[in-house]
Design a protein around this motif. Structure first.
Motif, PDB file in Angstrom:
ATOM      1  N   ILE A 227       0.903  -0.971  -0.120  1.00 26.59           N
ATOM      2  CA  ILE A 227      -0.092  -0.025  -0.020  1.00 26.59           C
ATOM      3  C   ILE A 227       0.978   1.199  -0.209  1.00 26.59           C
ATOM      4  O   ILE A 227       1.546   1.482   1.080  1.00 26.59           O
ATOM      5  N   LYS A 228       0.926   1.996  -1.105  1.00 24.46           N
ATOM      6  CA  LYS A 228       1.796   3.177  -1.129  1.00 24.46           C
ATOM      7  C   LYS A 228       1.123   4.362  -0.573  1.00 24.46           C
ATOM      8  O   LYS A 228       0.561   5.138  -1.257  1.00 24.46           O
ATOM      9  N   ALA A 229       0.996   4.289   0.734  1.00 20.46           N
ATOM     10  CA  ALA A 229       0.386   5.598   1.471  1.00 20.46           C
ATOM     11  C   ALA A 229       0.919   6.876   1.346  1.00 20.46           C
ATOM     12  O   ALA A 229       0.404   7.820   1.051  1.00 20.46           O
ATOM     13  N   VAL A 230       2.331   6.740   1.216  1.00 19.79           N
ATOM     14  CA  VAL A 230       3.103   8.206   0.881  1.00 19.79           C
ATOM     15  C   VAL A 230       4.064   7.801  -0.232  1.00 19.79           C
ATOM     16  O   VAL A 230       4.845   6.904  -0.077  1.00 19.79           O
ATOM     17  N   ASP A 231       4.209   8.576  -1.273  1.00 15.73           N
ATOM     18  CA  ASP A 231       4.917   8.027  -2.274  1.00 15.73           C
ATOM     19  C   ASP A 231       5.723   9.421  -2.937  1.00 15.73           C
ATOM     20  O   ASP A 231       5.272  10.162  -3.737  1.00 15.73           O
ATOM     21  N   ASP A 232       7.070   9.509  -2.446  1.00 16.38           N
ATOM     22  CA  ASP A 232       7.774  10.599  -2.900  1.00 16.38           C
ATOM     23  C   ASP A 232       7.282  12.076  -2.502  1.00 16.38           C
ATOM     24  O   ASP A 232       6.902  12.928  -3.477  1.00 16.38           O
ATOM     25  N   VAL A 233       7.329  12.500  -1.264  1.00 17.77           N
ATOM     26  CA  VAL A 233       6.749  13.825  -0.702  1.00 17.77           C
ATOM     27  C   VAL A 233       7.907  14.685  -0.079  1.00 17.77           C
ATOM     28  O   VAL A 233       8.719  13.870   0.622  1.00 17.77           O
ATOM     29  N   SER A 234       8.017  15.804  -0.561  1.00 13.43           N
ATOM     30  CA  SER A 234       9.067  16.708  -0.195  1.00 13.43           C
ATOM     31  C   SER A 234       8.438  18.131   0.315  1.00 13.43           C
ATOM     32  O   SER A 234       7.667  18.489  -0.529  1.00 13.43           O
ATOM     33  N   PHE A 235       8.790  18.648   1.587  1.00 11.55           N
ATOM     34  CA  PHE A 235       8.480  20.083   1.597  1.00 11.55           C
ATOM     35  C   PHE A 235       9.174  20.348   2.854  1.00 11.55           C
ATOM     36  O   PHE A 235      10.016  19.707   3.165  1.00 11.55           O
ATOM     37  N   GLU A 236       9.004  21.600   3.200  1.00 14.57           N
ATOM     38  CA  GLU A 236       9.929  22.194   4.281  1.00 14.57           C
ATOM     39  C   GLU A 236       9.179  23.311   5.262  1.00 14.57           C
ATOM     40  O   GLU A 236       8.069  23.754   4.686  1.00 14.57           O
ATOM     41  N   ILE A 237       9.259  23.314   6.492  1.00 14.55           N
ATOM     42  CA  ILE A 237       8.593  24.112   7.212  1.00 14.55           C
ATOM     43  C   ILE A 237       9.757  25.162   8.072  1.00 14.55           C
ATOM     44  O   ILE A 237      10.686  24.458   8.708  1.00 14.55           O
ATOM     45  N   ARG A 238       9.405  26.552   8.153  1.00 12.78           N
ATOM     46  CA  ARG A 238      10.452  27.281   8.888  1.00 12.78           C
ATOM     47  C   ARG A 238       9.696  27.638  10.363  1.00 12.78           C
ATOM     48  O   ARG A 238       8.545  27.445  10.449  1.00 12.78           O
ATOM     49  N   ALA A 239      10.618  27.888  11.140  1.00 11.28           N
ATOM     50  CA  ALA A 239      10.384  28.576  12.458  1.00 11.28           C
ATOM     51  C   ALA A 239       9.306  29.778  12.371  1.00 11.28           C
ATOM     52  O   ALA A 239       9.434  30.720  11.575  1.00 11.28           O
ATOM     53  N   GLY A 240       8.281  29.334  13.028  1.00  9.92           N
ATOM     54  CA  GLY A 240       7.084  30.507  13.185  1.00  9.92           C
ATOM     55  C   GLY A 240       6.223  30.506  12.027  1.00  9.92           C
ATOM     56  O   GLY A 240       5.366  31.413  11.954  1.00  9.92           O
ATOM     57  N   GLU A 241       6.119  29.454  11.023  1.00  8.40           N
ATOM     58  CA  GLU A 241       5.411  29.415  10.115  1.00  8.40           C
ATOM     59  C   GLU A 241       4.394  28.250  10.259  1.00  8.40           C
ATOM     60  O   GLU A 241       4.754  27.066  11.049  1.00  8.40           O
ATOM     61  N   THR A 242       3.448  28.284   9.395  1.00 11.88           N
ATOM     62  CA  THR A 242       2.526  27.142   9.425  1.00 11.88           C
ATOM     63  C   THR A 242       2.254  26.398   7.994  1.00 11.88           C
ATOM     64  O   THR A 242       2.087  27.507   6.964  1.00 11.88           O
ATOM     65  N   LEU A 243       2.595  25.332   7.843  1.00  4.44           N
ATOM     66  CA  LEU A 243       2.154  24.846   6.368  1.00  4.44           C
ATOM     67  C   LEU A 243       0.752  23.804   6.505  1.00  4.44           C
ATOM     68  O   LEU A 243       0.606  23.115   7.678  1.00  4.44           O
ATOM     69  N   GLY A 244      -0.167  23.977   5.739  1.00  2.89           N
ATOM     70  CA  GLY A 244      -1.278  23.395   5.665  1.00  2.89           C
ATOM     71  C   GLY A 244      -1.083  22.195   4.944  1.00  2.89           C
ATOM     72  O   GLY A 244      -0.482  22.199   3.688  1.00  2.89           O
ATOM     73  N   LEU A 245      -1.346  20.943   5.216  1.00  3.26           N
ATOM     74  CA  LEU A 245      -1.415  19.668   4.564  1.00  3.26           C
ATOM     75  C   LEU A 245      -3.035  19.266   4.157  1.00  3.26           C
ATOM     76  O   LEU A 245      -3.621  18.633   5.149  1.00  3.26           O
ATOM     77  N   VAL A 246      -3.340  19.195   3.069  1.00  3.27           N
ATOM     78  CA  VAL A 246      -4.896  19.088   2.878  1.00  3.27           C
ATOM     79  C   VAL A 246      -5.120  17.826   1.961  1.00  3.27           C
ATOM     80  O   VAL A 246      -4.070  17.593   0.897  1.00  3.27           O
ATOM     81  N   GLY A 247      -6.038  17.451   1.689  1.00  5.71           N
ATOM     82  CA  GLY A 247      -6.617  16.334   0.680  1.00  5.71           C
ATOM     83  C   GLY A 247      -7.718  15.446   1.267  1.00  5.71           C
ATOM     84  O   GLY A 247      -7.919  15.600   2.658  1.00  5.71           O
ATOM     85  N   GLU A 248      -8.321  14.515   0.724  1.00  5.16           N
ATOM     86  CA  GLU A 248      -9.390  13.699   0.928  1.00  5.16           C
ATOM     87  C   GLU A 248      -8.752  12.656   1.985  1.00  5.16           C
ATOM     88  O   GLU A 248      -7.404  12.417   1.973  1.00  5.16           O
ATOM     89  N   SER A 249      -9.613  11.900   2.779  1.00  5.69           N
ATOM     90  CA  SER A 249      -9.116  10.746   3.745  1.00  5.69           C
ATOM     91  C   SER A 249      -8.695   9.808   2.781  1.00  5.69           C
ATOM     92  O   SER A 249      -8.877   9.725   1.569  1.00  5.69           O
ATOM     93  N   GLY A 250      -7.433   9.188   3.249  1.00  6.80           N
ATOM     94  CA  GLY A 250      -6.614   8.434   2.422  1.00  6.80           C
ATOM     95  C   GLY A 250      -5.617   8.711   1.582  1.00  6.80           C
ATOM     96  O   GLY A 250      -4.771   8.167   0.894  1.00  6.80           O
ATOM     97  N   CYS A 251      -5.589  10.119   1.694  1.00 12.31           N
ATOM     98  CA  CYS A 251      -4.365  10.790   0.585  1.00 12.31           C
ATOM     99  C   CYS A 251      -3.095  10.594   1.340  1.00 12.31           C
ATOM    100  O   CYS A 251      -1.927  10.878   0.421  1.00 12.31           O
ATOM    101  N   GLY A 252      -2.908  10.273   2.357  1.00 10.93           N
ATOM    102  CA  GLY A 252      -1.545  10.120   2.877  1.00 10.93           C
ATOM    103  C   GLY A 252      -1.028  11.328   3.953  1.00 10.93           C
ATOM    104  O   GLY A 252       0.107  11.182   4.590  1.00 10.93           O
ATOM    105  N   LYS A 253      -2.119  12.458   4.352  1.00 15.16           N
ATOM    106  CA  LYS A 253      -1.889  13.070   5.233  1.00 15.16           C
ATOM    107  C   LYS A 253      -1.482  12.756   6.660  1.00 15.16           C
ATOM    108  O   LYS A 253      -0.553  12.966   7.249  1.00 15.16           O
ATOM    109  N   THR A 254      -2.035  11.753   7.114  1.00 17.74           N
ATOM    110  CA  THR A 254      -1.899  11.375   8.375  1.00 17.74           C
ATOM    111  C   THR A 254      -0.741  10.488   8.639  1.00 17.74           C
ATOM    112  O   THR A 254       0.033  10.557   9.432  1.00 17.74           O
ATOM    113  N   THR A 255      -0.467   9.665   7.679  1.00 16.45           N
ATOM    114  CA  THR A 255       1.139   8.806   7.458  1.00 16.45           C
ATOM    115  C   THR A 255       2.153   9.836   7.546  1.00 16.45           C
ATOM    116  O   THR A 255       3.024   9.632   8.008  1.00 16.45           O
ATOM    117  N   THR A 256       2.019  10.670   6.566  1.00 15.21           N
ATOM    118  CA  THR A 256       3.154  11.986   6.646  1.00 15.21           C
ATOM    119  C   THR A 256       3.288  12.343   8.172  1.00 15.21           C
ATOM    120  O   THR A 256       4.432  12.669   8.559  1.00 15.21           O
TER     121      THR A 256
END
Length: 322
Positions: free
Chosen positions: A30-59
């Motif tokens: 089951i390819k829950a997460v497949d080649d995901v890259s991003f970065e978060i800086r101090a004091g910032e908020t990154l939103g991770l969105v998508g339908e259920s089963g898209c891999g947000k929770t596993t990430t």
């Protein structure tokens, strides 16, 4: 520009699907997460969105060091987080905390909330009893509760107050990053704005970074500096939040916006109704994973996987339309 606090580099998480007890055999992955890259800086908020089963929770679980990636790396301050042992692992847990959708599940119903908040301080040897009690009082005030409420049990609080207690517990060890997993979706509409504003105020005070895992685009729009959109384990679009809401590019992101009827100035948005169900991550479609539901599908979409590339500076899309 400051170096990123957190970097997620080409992370994959594949779960083996097996059959049998004594003689197990692997049926696939089951390819829950497949080649995901991003970065978060101090004091910032990154939103991770998508339908259920898209891999947000596993990430998010890999960032919390609750799951090991199959491939790729997660780094905090440039140091890999997986493989940490002993005190190094405990130190990481103090730096990266989480607040979940249902605060009731993260609070011990038999423990006074003051003790719950103090747990992280005790584990990390914050100080003597008096110093810990002072920190608990400080945290309760910071999240908008009264110090004397430390002596109450979770069932004596409303849903919004329990979420504030969970936030106080997450803040206890002065974390650098907090994973917010649907932090306001279980709350009444009337107090969602209060909770979001509280989170932003705390961020301004403490320079803490947030990973906001959500399906509610209104929450993401209000809180996130940058937004990443995932579909079936892949990032399909990422951009500064203001840019994304002003100029949505990927057909899947357009469908998400259409579903919640988010009004955007000077734009006449078309309604997009997706056909069919999300394909199984056990056997994802070839080429672009969205092509089986895309209203703009072209012949090449089923054959070639589109790379994630910038269409404008900082706004990346994985789609053959661009």
């Amino acid at each position: 520009m400051n170096a990123p606090l957190l970097r997620v580099e080409h992370v994959r998480k594949h779960f083996a699907l097996t059959r049998g007890i004594l003689f197990t055999r692997t049926l696939g992955y089951i390819k829950a997460v497949d080649d995901v890259s991003f970065e978060i800086r101090a004091g910032e908020t990154l939103g991770l969105v998508g339908e259920s089963g898209c891999g947000k929770t596993t990430t998010s679980r890999m960032i919390l060091n609750l799951e090991e990636p199959t491939e790729g790396r997660v780094l905090l301050d440039g140091e890999p987080i997986h493989g940490l042992q002993g005190e190094a692992r405990s130190a990481y847990r103090a730096k990266v905390q989480a607040v979940f959708q249902d605060p009731w599940s993260s609070l011990n119903p038999r423990m006074k909330v003051g003790r719950t908040i103090a747990e992280a301080l005790i584990v990390n040897r914050w100080g003597d009893r008096a110093k810990i009690a002072a920190r608990v009082r400080e945290l309760l005030l910071q999240v908008g509760l009264r110090p004397e409420q430390a002596e109450q049990y979770p069932h004596e609080f409303s849903g919004g107050q329990r979420q504030r207690v969970a936030l106080a517990a997450a803040l206890a060890s002065r974390p650098r990053l907090i994973v917010l997993d649907e932090p306001v979706s279980a709350l009444d509409v009337s107090i969602r704005a209060q909770m979001m504003n509280l989170l932003k105020d705390i961020q301004a005070q403490d320079n803490v970074a947030y990973l906001l895992v959500a399906h509610d685009l209104a929450t993401v729009r209000h809180m996130a500096d940058h937004t990443v959109v995932m579909y079936l384990g892949k990032i399909v679009e990422q951009a500064p939040t203001a840019s994304l809401f002003a100029d949505v590019r990927h057909p899947y992101t357009k469908a998400l916006f259409s579903a919640v009827l988010i009004a955007r100035a000077n734009q006449q948005d078309e309604e997009i109704v997706l056909q069919g169900e999300v394909p199984s991550p056990l056997n994802p479609p070839s080429g672009c994973r969205f092509h089986t539901r895309c209203p703009y599908v072209m012949p090449r979409c089923s054959q070639e996987e589109p790379p994630l590339r910038d269409v404008t500076p900082g706004h990346a899309v994985a789609c053959h339309l661009y």
